[in-house]
Design an enzyme around this catalytic site. Sequence first.
Site, PDB file in Angstrom:
ATOM      1  N   GLN A   1      36.655  50.404  46.602  1.00 28.86           N
ATOM      2  CA  GLN A   1      38.014  50.306  46.266  1.00 28.86           C
ATOM      3  C   GLN A   1      38.912  50.723  47.646  1.00 28.86           C
ATOM      4  O   GLN A   1      39.835  49.959  48.031  1.00 28.86           O
ATOM      5  CB  GLN A   1      38.371  51.191  45.236  1.00 28.86           C
TER       6      GLN A   1
ATOM      7  N   ALA B   1      44.730  49.093  43.455  1.00 26.56           N
ATOM      8  CA  ALA B   1      44.878  50.464  43.224  1.00 26.56           C
ATOM      9  C   ALA B   1      44.373  51.140  44.395  1.00 26.56           C
ATOM     10  O   ALA B   1      43.489  50.713  45.111  1.00 26.56           O
ATOM     11  CB  ALA B   1      43.805  50.597  42.046  1.00 26.56           C
TER      12      ALA B   1
ATOM     13  N   HIS C   1      38.472  49.853  37.914  1.00 23.01           N
ATOM     14  CA  HIS C   1      37.212  49.469  38.011  1.00 23.01           C
ATOM     15  C   HIS C   1      36.169  50.438  38.413  1.00 23.01           C
ATOM     16  O   HIS C   1      34.895  50.078  38.096  1.00 23.01           O
ATOM     17  CB  HIS C   1      37.118  48.194  39.306  1.00 23.01           C
TER      18      HIS C   1
ATOM     19  N   ASP D   1      37.501  41.879  35.888  1.00 27.09           N
ATOM     20  CA  ASP D   1      38.317  40.555  36.257  1.00 27.09           C
ATOM     21  C   ASP D   1      37.486  39.386  35.810  1.00 27.09           C
ATOM     22  O   ASP D   1      36.466  39.119  36.376  1.00 27.09           O
ATOM     23  CB  ASP D   1      38.881  40.596  37.649  1.00 27.09           C
TER      24      ASP D   1
ATOM     25  N   GLU E   1      48.539  40.859  35.617  1.00 26.07           N
ATOM     26  CA  GLU E   1      47.310  40.213  36.054  1.00 26.07           C
ATOM     27  C   GLU E   1      46.572  39.673  34.678  1.00 26.07           C
ATOM     28  O   GLU E   1      45.946  40.510  34.011  1.00 26.07           O
ATOM     29  CB  GLU E   1      46.284  41.458  36.440  1.00 26.07           C
TER      30      GLU E   1
ATOM     31  N   HIS F   1      42.613  40.462  34.207  1.00 22.36           N
ATOM     32  CA  HIS F   1      42.112  41.777  34.296  1.00 22.36           C
ATOM     33  C   HIS F   1      42.002  42.240  32.957  1.00 22.36           C
ATOM     34  O   HIS F   1      42.939  42.666  32.217  1.00 22.36           O
ATOM     35  CB  HIS F   1      42.810  42.761  35.349  1.00 22.36           C
TER      36      HIS F   1
HETATM   37 ZN   LIG Z   1      40.918  44.076  38.084  1.00 18.25          ZN
END
Ligand SMILES: [Zn+2]
Length: 369
Positions: free
Chosen positions: A260, A281, A288, A295, A340, A343
Amino acid sequence: MARKKKRKLSIKKISIVIFVIITISIITVNFDSIRNVYLSKISGYNKESISVFIENDIYKDIKNHEYSKTLETIINTEYYNKNYLDEYLDIVFVENENFLQNTSLLLDKGYSSNDINNIYDKLTENSINVLINNDYFKDITNIISINYFKEDKLERYINYYNEEDDLETILTYVNIGLDNGYYTNVIEIEDQNNLLVLVNKYNKLQNDFVPKDLETISSKYGNGSLRKEARIAFEEMCAAAKDDGITIYGGSGYRSYSHQLRLYNNYVAIDGKIEADTYSARAGHSEHQTGLAMDILNGRWSFIDDNDKEYTWLVNNSYKYGFILRYLEGKEEITGYMYEPWHYRFVGVDVAKEIIQLGITYDEYVAKK
Ligand SMILES: [Zn+2]
């Protein structure tokens, strides 16, 4: 003879007069105490209090009211204020060394007897001090009766209070943390393996956190890893979609802290920090990393778009498998992320159903718990 008789009569008369005078004097002298004993029997107040009430000329105001220990106690102190007589009568006495002082300060602020009873019933001394040190907060009784009122946030509720939002919204937003900027007042999550863990811009996972039961999803349903329970539910959801003629794939599931971090830094390099924060993020703040987010791709291996039939199917069915669309359109301020449509977050079937019925974000759901 007659004179003597007359004199005798006079002596008798005088004696009677003297007797009457003495009797009246005795009765008069003792009248107050006799009356006070009688009054204390009917009212519950002690004799000394009754005397004070009579001296203060308030006995007539209280005689038809139930006994009040608050009044009886405060009237002999520096805190007594005759303007608050009605309030004293209604305020339930609390055995606490600061009770009289705080009560008088709260009354001066404008709090009603009902407010003060609620305050003492439900709040600690700390919160009472918060109320004393802030301006009068007219909704105190209403706000503390809401079941997700969090006492440690009282001052933040007061500071965030505004006329446009209802009290439930104020509580929810402050509970989420929205009264502070994103990534401020960050809380380190304790129960990181909890399936209902909330990770957002206010709640952070530890850098080295890796979920305990990660499993790779079946390759026929795409790529990525999820925690066992979420992996099973995701595959069931893909199979059910297939039965309805809809193809969905996993695109990106679990991502480590370092993964990430690379992603986020990469986006910052391209779009700058402000822009990147709207869709990516910061490391430790990604759902995640929980192993509970996926996703989802459509049948053409692209991220789900809200024009896709796959999108419609997911919106109508994902909750049956415990998945919710996490970053909703129109809720960007609450989630901290742009909409989103791809997601999804696993929260289990029961919670997913509840959230769908309420039509709220997961952040709000947790804030109302
Ligand atoms: Zn995501």
